[in-house]
Design an enzyme around this catalytic site. Sequence first.
Site: not given
Length: 354
Positions: A138, A189, A221, A245, A249
């Site tokens: 980001y 990852k 994942d 992020d 959620d």
Amino acid sequence: MKIAVLPGDGIGPEIVAQAVKVLAALRSDGMKIELEHAHIGGAGYDAAGDPLPDATLKLAQQSDAVLLGAVGGYQYDTLARPLRPEQGLLRIRKGLGLFANLRPALVYPELANASSLKPELVAGLDIMILRELTGDIYFGQPRGIRTLDNGERQGFDTMLYSESEIRRVAHVGFQIAMKRNKKVCSVDKANVLDTSMLWREIVTAVAQEYPAVELSHMYVDNAAMQLVRAPKQFDVIVTGNIFGDILSDEASMLTGSIGMLPSASLDANNKGLYEPCHGSAPDIAGKNIANPLATILSLAMMMRYTFAREDMAQRIESAVRKTLQNGLRTADIFEAGTQKVGTDAMGDAVVAAL
Ligand code: NAD
């Protein structure tokens, strides 16, 4: 306790007003609490032409903690990007050096039916997602949209983490785990990304300083899958900005309503910004139906993490629990057999339960 109060946009002012009632009740009990209000987001743009007016950042910097409602609204969607409400949020996080974002996902027994998962999978769920907040893809440079020699456009971003950024958030994760069930799951990852290989190496090294905490690693994942398969296996999840992020959620939905979820964003000295996880909900703004509990529970986190007042944190959380046990519900968590109340009445009930 000097607290900057930034209601923001949409339902922000309505829900923050309920949290302020709780603070007023604590103050009348003898706690030394000083509040000062300022504008942020669209409200900042309306008042001063800037989603983070200088006066607001200054107030936040001079305060011990910040209580924020939410930012955003349809009327601001056409503004140039630097003037958009979300920029106020990104800039205040950056300006205060808030790098650790804590989002608990906790299922109250009274609300276990609100989850989209089977009640037995989520009843008693209590996990903490720790998301690094100021680094990663980001913020990494270079980024942009360029035109290739063949005339085709190409978008690109850069995923970046330095050792020190990983180390400091890892420390926060282990310290939180020490106060909970002493388990940290680091999510990355590392099978594909070099950034994640470094992340895993540093987190593993920091773990040596916390021998009482059990560290595990999981690919993002798989973590996304495990969160809906068997969420109770987790205690603290620590992860980078983009993975956090998305996962936070996902975890929030395990609990049923976004209106119940608080969050904290901390700097290196436990100064923090506290806000509900949800946005400004323009679809229900001004109707006195928004759920104020996420904002009130954010205050409990403020007492715990910035002011080291576990007693006050538990007092606020118990008042929320008691209000739910008494059967009061805002529309978003309403079910048959409970009593539907508005934003204001919910705030009053929590104050009464205090
Ligand atoms: P949202 O969280 O505002 O709303 C999503 C849905 O949840 C809506 O149906 C809303 O009515 C409901 N909801 C949210 N909070 C609620 C509450 N306390 N009680 C009851 N229902 C609630 O997300 P969105 O609709 O994607 O975004 C709306 C605006 O909020 C946008 O401008 C977005 O940029 C902004 N936003 C701000 C933040 C923030 O301030 N931290 C976070 C996310 C989105």
